[in-house]
Design a protein around this motif. Structure first.
Motif, PDB file in Angstrom:
ATOM      1  N   MET A   1      38.867  82.678  30.879  1.00 44.03           N
ATOM      2  CA  MET A   1      38.235  82.038  29.752  1.00 44.03           C
ATOM      3  C   MET A   1      38.368  82.962  28.539  1.00 44.03           C
ATOM      4  N   SER A   2      38.888  82.438  27.439  1.00 50.45           N
ATOM      5  CA  SER A   2      39.066  83.249  26.237  1.00 50.45           C
ATOM      6  C   SER A   2      37.883  83.051  25.302  1.00 50.45           C
ATOM      7  N   ALA A   3      37.541  84.131  24.614  1.00 51.88           N
ATOM      8  CA  ALA A   3      36.419  84.073  23.665  1.00 51.88           C
ATOM      9  C   ALA A   3      36.920  83.542  22.324  1.00 51.88           C
ATOM     10  N   GLU A   4      36.229  82.592  21.780  1.00 55.52           N
ATOM     11  CA  GLU A   4      36.582  82.056  20.465  1.00 55.52           C
ATOM     12  C   GLU A   4      35.909  82.890  19.381  1.00 55.52           C
ATOM     13  N   LEU A   5      36.649  83.126  18.315  1.00 51.44           N
ATOM     14  CA  LEU A   5      36.081  83.865  17.195  1.00 51.44           C
ATOM     15  C   LEU A   5      35.125  82.965  16.431  1.00 51.44           C
ATOM     16  N   ARG A   6      34.018  83.531  16.075  1.00 46.89           N
ATOM     17  CA  ARG A   6      33.058  82.806  15.240  1.00 46.89           C
ATOM     18  C   ARG A   6      33.177  83.318  13.821  1.00 46.89           C
ATOM     19  N   THR A   7      32.878  82.475  12.878  1.00 47.40           N
ATOM     20  CA  THR A   7      32.899  82.895  11.478  1.00 47.40           C
ATOM     21  C   THR A   7      31.554  82.601  10.839  1.00 47.40           C
ATOM     22  N   ALA A   8      31.280  83.319   9.769  1.00 48.73           N
ATOM     23  CA  ALA A   8      30.058  83.106   8.994  1.00 48.73           C
ATOM     24  C   ALA A   8      30.425  83.205   7.522  1.00 48.73           C
ATOM     25  N   ILE A   9      29.705  82.488   6.713  1.00 46.35           N
ATOM     26  CA  ILE A   9      29.899  82.561   5.265  1.00 46.35           C
ATOM     27  C   ILE A   9      28.747  83.362   4.689  1.00 46.35           C
ATOM     28  N   ILE A  10      29.085  84.417   3.973  1.00 48.15           N
ATOM     29  CA  ILE A  10      28.089  85.299   3.375  1.00 48.15           C
ATOM     30  C   ILE A  10      28.273  85.240   1.858  1.00 48.15           C
ATOM     31  N   ASN A  11      27.209  84.917   1.134  1.00 49.66           N
ATOM     32  CA  ASN A  11      27.260  84.895  -0.329  1.00 49.66           C
ATOM     33  C   ASN A  11      27.057  86.301  -0.865  1.00 49.66           C
ATOM     34  N   LEU A  12      27.959  86.746  -1.703  1.00 52.05           N
ATOM     35  CA  LEU A  12      27.880  88.058  -2.321  1.00 52.05           C
ATOM     36  C   LEU A  12      27.621  87.909  -3.811  1.00 52.05           C
ATOM     37  N   LEU A  13      26.783  88.772  -4.330  1.00 52.14           N
ATOM     38  CA  LEU A  13      26.567  88.807  -5.767  1.00 52.14           C
ATOM     39  C   LEU A  13      27.482  89.889  -6.313  1.00 52.14           C
TER      40      LEU A  13
END
Length: 122
Positions: A1-13
């Motif tokens: 079983m392969s691990a899927e990459l997760r992504t996140a959106i981070i707002n930067l000032l």
């Protein structure tokens, strides 16, 4: 079983200097650290209406050229002083006189604003 990459959106000032046009009547900005372009406001000289050293009104030309939720036009920004309280008859007369003086000064500032809006200069 392969691990899927997760992504996140981070707002930067992200901050950077922004060069903007400044009207001739502008006396400065309340802060040079606007977080967003719509926060930029040009202010004219502050006029304080006082009676016996007690500020009743502050007024100044103001324009927020990049505003999203406020007028972008040149306006007269007016702040009301803190004159709440209990007054004697003589103090009520003084306060009434201050309000009349404030009205007279606001009329003059309003005429200056109309002159600027008509293409004149101060």
């Amino acid at each position: 079983m392969s691990a899927e990459l997760r992504t996140a959106i981070i707002n930067l000032l992200v901050t950077k200097a922004l060069e903007i046009d400044e009207p001739d009547w502008c006396a400065g900005h309340r802060t040079n650290a606007a977080q967003f372009k719509p926060d930029i406001t040009h202010y004219g000289p502050e006029h304080i209406v006082e009676i016996n050293g007690f500020p009743v009104l502050q007024a100044m030309l103001a324009q927020s050229p990049y505003a999203e939720r406020a007028p972008r036009d040149l306006t007269l920004y007016v702040e009301q002083g803190d004159f709440t309280g209990s007054y004697s008859p003589a103090e009520v007369e003084q306060l009434a006189d201050a309000l009349v003086q404030a009205g007279q000064q606001l009329r003059l500032l309003g005429r200056d604003l109309a002159h600027l809006l008509a293409g004149g200069a101060l």
